[in-house]
Design an enzyme around this catalytic site. Structure first.
Site, PDB file in Angstrom:
ATOM      1  N   GLU A 247       0.854  -1.489   0.066  1.00  0.00           N
ATOM      2  CA  GLU A 247      -0.105  -0.049  -0.115  1.00  0.00           C
ATOM      3  C   GLU A 247       1.155   1.031   0.018  1.00  0.00           C
ATOM      4  O   GLU A 247       0.502   2.475  -1.491  1.00  0.00           O
ATOM      5  CB  GLU A 247      -0.516  -0.564   1.026  1.00  0.00           C
ATOM      6  CG  GLU A 247      -2.133  -1.445   1.269  1.00  0.00           C
ATOM      7  CD  GLU A 247      -3.023  -0.565   0.324  1.00  0.00           C
ATOM      8  OE1 GLU A 247      -2.708  -0.488  -0.512  1.00  0.00           O
ATOM      9  OE2 GLU A 247      -3.574  -1.565   0.411  1.00  0.00           O
TER      10      GLU A 247
ATOM     11  N   ASP B 173      -4.858  -9.054  -8.034  1.00  0.00           N
ATOM     12  CA  ASP B 173      -4.959  -8.720  -9.714  1.00  0.00           C
ATOM     13  C   ASP B 173      -3.557  -7.549 -10.152  1.00  0.00           C
ATOM     14  O   ASP B 173      -3.459  -8.162 -10.929  1.00  0.00           O
ATOM     15  CB  ASP B 173      -5.995  -7.896  -9.084  1.00  0.00           C
ATOM     16  CG  ASP B 173      -6.172  -7.113  -8.124  1.00  0.00           C
ATOM     17  OD1 ASP B 173      -5.074  -7.863  -6.925  1.00  0.00           O
ATOM     18  OD2 ASP B 173      -6.747  -6.486  -7.391  1.00  0.00           O
TER      19      ASP B 173
ATOM     20  N   GLU C  63     -18.994  -6.108  -2.258  1.00  0.00           N
ATOM     21  CA  GLU C  63     -16.944  -6.572  -2.180  1.00  0.00           C
ATOM     22  C   GLU C  63     -16.972  -8.534  -2.529  1.00  0.00           C
ATOM     23  O   GLU C  63     -16.354  -8.168  -3.506  1.00  0.00           O
ATOM     24  CB  GLU C  63     -16.310  -6.939  -0.570  1.00  0.00           C
ATOM     25  CG  GLU C  63     -16.230  -5.365  -0.372  1.00  0.00           C
ATOM     26  CD  GLU C  63     -15.319  -5.426  -1.026  1.00  0.00           C
ATOM     27  OE1 GLU C  63     -14.245  -4.919  -0.502  1.00  0.00           O
ATOM     28  OE2 GLU C  63     -14.841  -4.272  -2.061  1.00  0.00           O
TER      29      GLU C  63
ATOM     30  N   GLU D  74     -12.667   0.341  -9.243  1.00  0.00           N
ATOM     31  CA  GLU D  74     -12.159  -0.703 -10.245  1.00  0.00           C
ATOM     32  C   GLU D  74     -12.884  -0.730 -11.802  1.00  0.00           C
ATOM     33  O   GLU D  74     -12.338  -0.580 -12.861  1.00  0.00           O
ATOM     34  CB  GLU D  74     -11.581  -1.944  -9.756  1.00  0.00           C
ATOM     35  CG  GLU D  74     -10.472  -2.516  -9.091  1.00  0.00           C
ATOM     36  CD  GLU D  74     -10.351  -1.453  -7.836  1.00  0.00           C
ATOM     37  OE1 GLU D  74      -9.285  -0.999  -7.438  1.00  0.00           O
ATOM     38  OE2 GLU D  74     -11.132  -1.727  -7.230  1.00  0.00           O
TER      39      GLU D  74
ATOM     40  N   THR E 170      -1.179   0.893 -10.743  1.00  0.00           N
ATOM     41  CA  THR E 170      -2.835   0.480  -9.806  1.00  0.00           C
ATOM     42  C   THR E 170      -3.600   2.130  -9.766  1.00  0.00           C
ATOM     43  O   THR E 170      -4.528   1.078  -9.673  1.00  0.00           O
ATOM     44  CB  THR E 170      -2.394  -1.019  -9.645  1.00  0.00           C
ATOM     45  OG1 THR E 170      -3.917  -1.339  -9.532  1.00  0.00           O
ATOM     46  CG2 THR E 170      -2.088  -0.680  -8.100  1.00  0.00           C
TER      47      THR E 170
END
Length: 918
Positions: free
Chosen positions: A146, A293, A387, A405, A491
């Site tokens: 993160e 991902d 989710e 996304e 991302t």
């Protein structure tokens, strides 16, 4: 280049083409694809696009302005309580808090968004604040992943656009690479995490003390997720190229090389979790969602940014495996890396919504359109993407933290096709955000998409990504002060310039791909989408792909649509599903006996059947539990924008079967409500506020009912408790007959209860709505008095304008809200307290959501219509047995005990797999 996926447009170019040619041809592909659209959805006018773009700007101002006013320099805004979230000062949320490092996360994450939205003056002010106030040397343990994508990426994105603005000559003339120096400082702080034998980084690091020191409080972890280790190359390579310090790119490449070596060789898939010391796969399921991902994303984007063919070859090898095993159009389902024909779960997570956008970059448009449309249908049903949701599109995990996304994929699909349909999709996203997530102090995450309740969080990625993609979706080229095609998105949607590919190229490029696999040339198309191929004599190409999926969610057609169709074409019967099984049907028992004995297909069906059987038996235990309820503050200045998650009661008025209860609140005296009220005149005709403790819930309800209250809200006496961190609480009766209790009763944890109590202290008259799910604000405001009150409120002028823009086109969404309450009642929630439990007993944990075992199993016939599979089975088998799937599961369990006895080991494995969390 942001939307380009390959090197040429229509025909291959040499593998070692100059990068200027690569960028130019890739950009041309998107322009060509956009210009080809001449029919289909009605084109959106320039005026409407500008109006929607301006609305996005106003929404960003609302979110960013409230963060700066109420939260900065904290990492994130808590929009319900209008304050900053500071690590250590709020109840721990577990791994979610690892993104917080006391480094003004939201400000750094928003830097390049400000430039994209043409807020250059605000950007300059923000950069000055970062340089003046942000400290990267805090004694706090943070996520390497993160911190890399949000903070390092945010600093590099800010630096990229700062030097661009400086070159233009108007803004940032004072800038001298200060953000880059901060990024370099942070990069060196992250490097100790790579001190492992494998080169895979530790998942966490202490910004001040590093790894494995006593003061660090980290460094003992053994596992990390594939995405955590494989989503570093863009930021670390950019840092090396900007500064000339090659060590960052070297470390990121080593981690990627190790992951590539450890892929499962027969399937070419990777697992979700890997041991950072041994390289053994800890979780061996594989998909394109959470945990994996962005590993795939960074392989393809590393090729685009760095021009290294080996990254593209690896991506294409993985992509071939994904499309072979994981893709079951329109679904993307996790499989086992060693048994890729076997699904690992029957639900999907929201993070896979990025994948259609990645497929656009790859140039594979058709499956991108299919999956995106399926996701959009889920959103139209629930307003947001849960989710996690099951293969028959039921809610599995109900939260929605305002993830971007889906907006990202919508933007890329519009860039690739030019289809105005995707502008309408973006418009729906804007309307839903304003209608359901907007609160006075920002935008609040959804605690439960079914009830519309809020969570007191607004993650930094919401500002970094959501507004960026939505604005770019509606913006024309002249609306942006720089050429977006000269950059690639990370991302986290941070912008890195493509010219980095030719800067400081001191990294030796060793092609480690061909050493491990024989490459199939058909996997490696060096072309981006060619409009002549995508739309041959048919400008309605994208619409023709979407059309069969329009009703896939409403009709709850199950997964594997294409496979079921093929089975009917071949004359074979679809496999027996657990929900259709009847112990009294001899044919079903015979099929069970054959599972695993006849062929590999039978074995696969048997394992799938076991997994479904486990889910059904678990679901049966949960069906009697009640779903959460909602407390919605409808008076000034909230007007329905604040929705609190409330626990239900097993007694009193059932809000799912009766009209909601609306009224002003009043505190009872005594506050615990355990004796006859001394202020009946104060609670008469109102909703009484009561404190938990000292007596049974039912006793409290009777006392306030006798005083004339029309409802009750019990507020937890455990200070600091919150629905964000505690399981949902369900109030039980007292072991006696509670039919005499006629009013609705709801339970709020301390944090949610304090929001109401604070409102009472500030505004005195506070009106709330008790319901099974949040109500549409348009309906709430139909009360003329309330509508006039909101219009007269100066502090809500900008929000009123937004609400008016949204309400004009919200009919379709409103209609979706009118779902049967049965669906909510079928979702699993915490076990109720026993009658003997006092109301201060520990609350029970909420379980995972699973699909309804009593729902008729539907599939898609060759005409695209959903039909009852039970009827088809009856006709094909010509059996006269009763095949009603609504037979109680309790009647089914006993006859098959002997059959399941032989499968205990596999069943335990499936149970462990289902306990895995994202």
């Amino acid at each position: 280049m942001s939307g380009a996926g390959g090197r040429g447009c229509g025909s291959p170019v040499p593998q070692r083409a100059p990068w200027s040619l690569v960028a130019a041809t890739a950009a041309f592909c998107l322009v060509s694809a956009t210009s080809v659209w001449t029919a289909g959805a009605e084109p959106m006018s320039r005026e409407e696009k500008q109006k929607l773009g301006n609305q996005v700007l106003e929404m960003f101002d609302h979110a960013y302005g409230n963060y700066m006013e109420h939260a900065y320099p904290a990492d994130e805004l808590m929009p319900l309580t209008c304050r900053g979230r500071v690590r250590g000062q709020e109840p721990s949320r577990g791994d979610v808090d690892d993104a917080l490092g006391k480094f003004s996360l939201t400000l750094i994450d928003s830097l390049d968004t400000l430039v994209v939205l043409n807020k250059t003056k605000e950007f300059e002010d923000a950069v000055r604040k970062v340089l003046k106030d942000v400290n990267l040397d805090n004694d706090v343990v943070v996520s390497v992943f993160e911190t890399n994508i949000r903070v390092l990426g945010g600093l590099l994105g800010g630096h990229s656009l700062a030097i661009m603005l400086k070159e233009k000559g108007e803004y940032m003339q004072w800038y001298n690479d200060e953000l880059l120096q901060m990024a370099k400082q942070l990069g060196y702080k992250l490097l100790p995490a790579f001190n492992t034998t494998s080169g895979l980084p530790y998942p966490r690091i202490n910004l001040k003390f590093g790894i494995r020191k006593p003061e660090a409080r980290t460094g003992t972890e053994t596992d990390t997720c594939t995405a955590c280790a494989g989503t570093l190359i863009l930021e670390f390579a950019a840092l090396s190229r900007f500064t000339g310090a090659t060590i960052f790119e070297e470390y990121a490449r080593k981690a990627l090389d190790f992951l590539w070596e450890k892929r499962q060789r027969s399937s070419n898939l990777v697992g979700v979790t890997i041991n950072i010391h041994t390289g053994d796969w800890v979780r061996k399921d594989s998909g394109v969602g959470a945990g994996i991902d962005s590993y795939y994303e960074y392989l393809l984007k590393a090729y685009v940014l760095l021009g290294d063919d080996s990254f593209l070859e690896r991506f294409n090898t993985h992509y071939d495996a994904i499309m072979r095993y994981i893709s079951q159009p329109p679904l993307l389902l996790d499989v086992h890396i060693h048994k890729p024909m076997l699904n690992a779960r029957t639900w999907m997570d929201a993070l896979l919504a990025f994948f259609p956008g990645l497929q656009v970059l790859k140039g594979d448009i058709r499956p991108a359109i299919e999956t995106h449309e399926m996701l959009y249908q889920v959103i139209k049903k629930h307003n947001f993407l849960p989710e996690a949701f099951t293969t028959d599109f039921r809610v599995h995990w109900a939260q929605h933290p305002l993830r971007p996304e889906f907006a990202e994929s919508t933007y890329f699909l519009y860039k690739a096709t030019g289809d105005p349909y995707y502008l309408e999709v973006g418009k729906t996203l804007i309307e839903n955000l304003n209608k359901y997530a907007r609160v006075p102090c920002g935008f609040a995450a959804m605690k439960d998409v079914r009830t519309g309740s809020h969570e007191d969080r607004m993650d930094s990625f919401f500002l970094a990504e959501m507004f960026k993609y939505l604005y770019l979706l509606f913006a024309d080229k002249e609306d942006i002060i720089f050429d977006i095609e000269d950059y690639i998105f990370t991302t986290e949607a941070h912008l890195l310039p493509l010219w980095l590919s030719t800067t400081n190229q001191s990294i030796a490029k060793k092609n480690t791909t061909s050493e491990y696999t024989e490459l199939d040339d058909s996997n490696f198309d060096w072309t981006c989408p060619n409009t002549q191929i995508l739309f041959p004599n048919d400008p309605l190409y994208a619409q023709s792909i979407r059309e069969p999926l329009k009703n896939v969610v409403d009709k709850s057609c199950p997964r594997g649509i294409i496979r079921v169709e093929e089975s009917f074409r071949s004359g074979a019967k679809p496999p027996l599903r657990a929900r259709d099984f009847m112990a009294t049907n001899p044919e079903h028992l015979e099929i069970l006996k054959k599972m695993g004995a006849a062929s590999s297909i039978d074995a696969e069906d048997g394992l799938r059947f076991m997994q479904e059987m486990i889910e059904l038996s678990s679901q049966q235990q949960k069906e009697q539990q009640l779903p959460p309820r909602a407390v919605q503050i409808v008076s000034h200045p909230f007007f329905g924008r604040v929705v609190l998650t409330a626990g239900p009661a097993q007694f009193g008025l059932d809000l799912s079967k009766h009209k909601e209860t609306r009224g002003f609140v009043a505190s009872s005296k005594p506050y615990n409500g355990c004796s006859e009220l001394t202020n009946p005149e104060a609670v008469m005709g109102k909703i009484a506020l009561i404190q938990r403790g000292q007596c049974m819930f039912a006793e409290k309800a009777r006392n306030i009912q006798n005083a004339g209250a029309i409802g009750g809200i019990v507020i937890d006496d455990n200070e600091g408790s919150s629905s964000d961190t505690a399981p949902l609480f369900q109030m039980a009766g007292d072991g006696k007959d509670t039919d005499d209790i006629k009013i609705p009763m709801l339970f709020l944890f301390s944090k949610e209860g304090s929001i109401i109590l604070d409102a009472v202290r500030e505004y005195e008259e506070v009106e709330v709505l008790l319901s099974d799910k949040a109500k549409d604000r348009a309906a709430i405001l139909k009360d003329p008095e309330m509508e006039n009150e909101e219009q007269s409120s100066p502090e809500n002028d900008s929000q009123n304008q937004s609400a008016e823009q949204v309400s004009s086109s919200s009919q379709e969404v409103d209609s979706v809200d009118q779902e049967s309450s049965e669906e909510n009642s079928l979702n699993s929630y915490p076990e109720s307290l026993s009658p003997a439990d006092m109301d201060n007993a520990a609350s029970i944990s909420a379980s995972e959501q699973t699909s309804n075992p009593t729902e008729n199993h539907e599939t898609t016939n060759l005409n695209g219509e959903c039909t009852d599979l039970d009827n088809q089975l009856q006709e094909q088998s010509e059996t006269e047995e009763d095949s009603n799937p609504n037979v109680s599961w309790g009647k089914k369990v006993q006859p098959i005990d002997s059959i399941l006895a032989d499968w205990n080991e596999d069943i335990e494995a499936f149970e462990m797999m289902e306990k895995d969390e994202l």
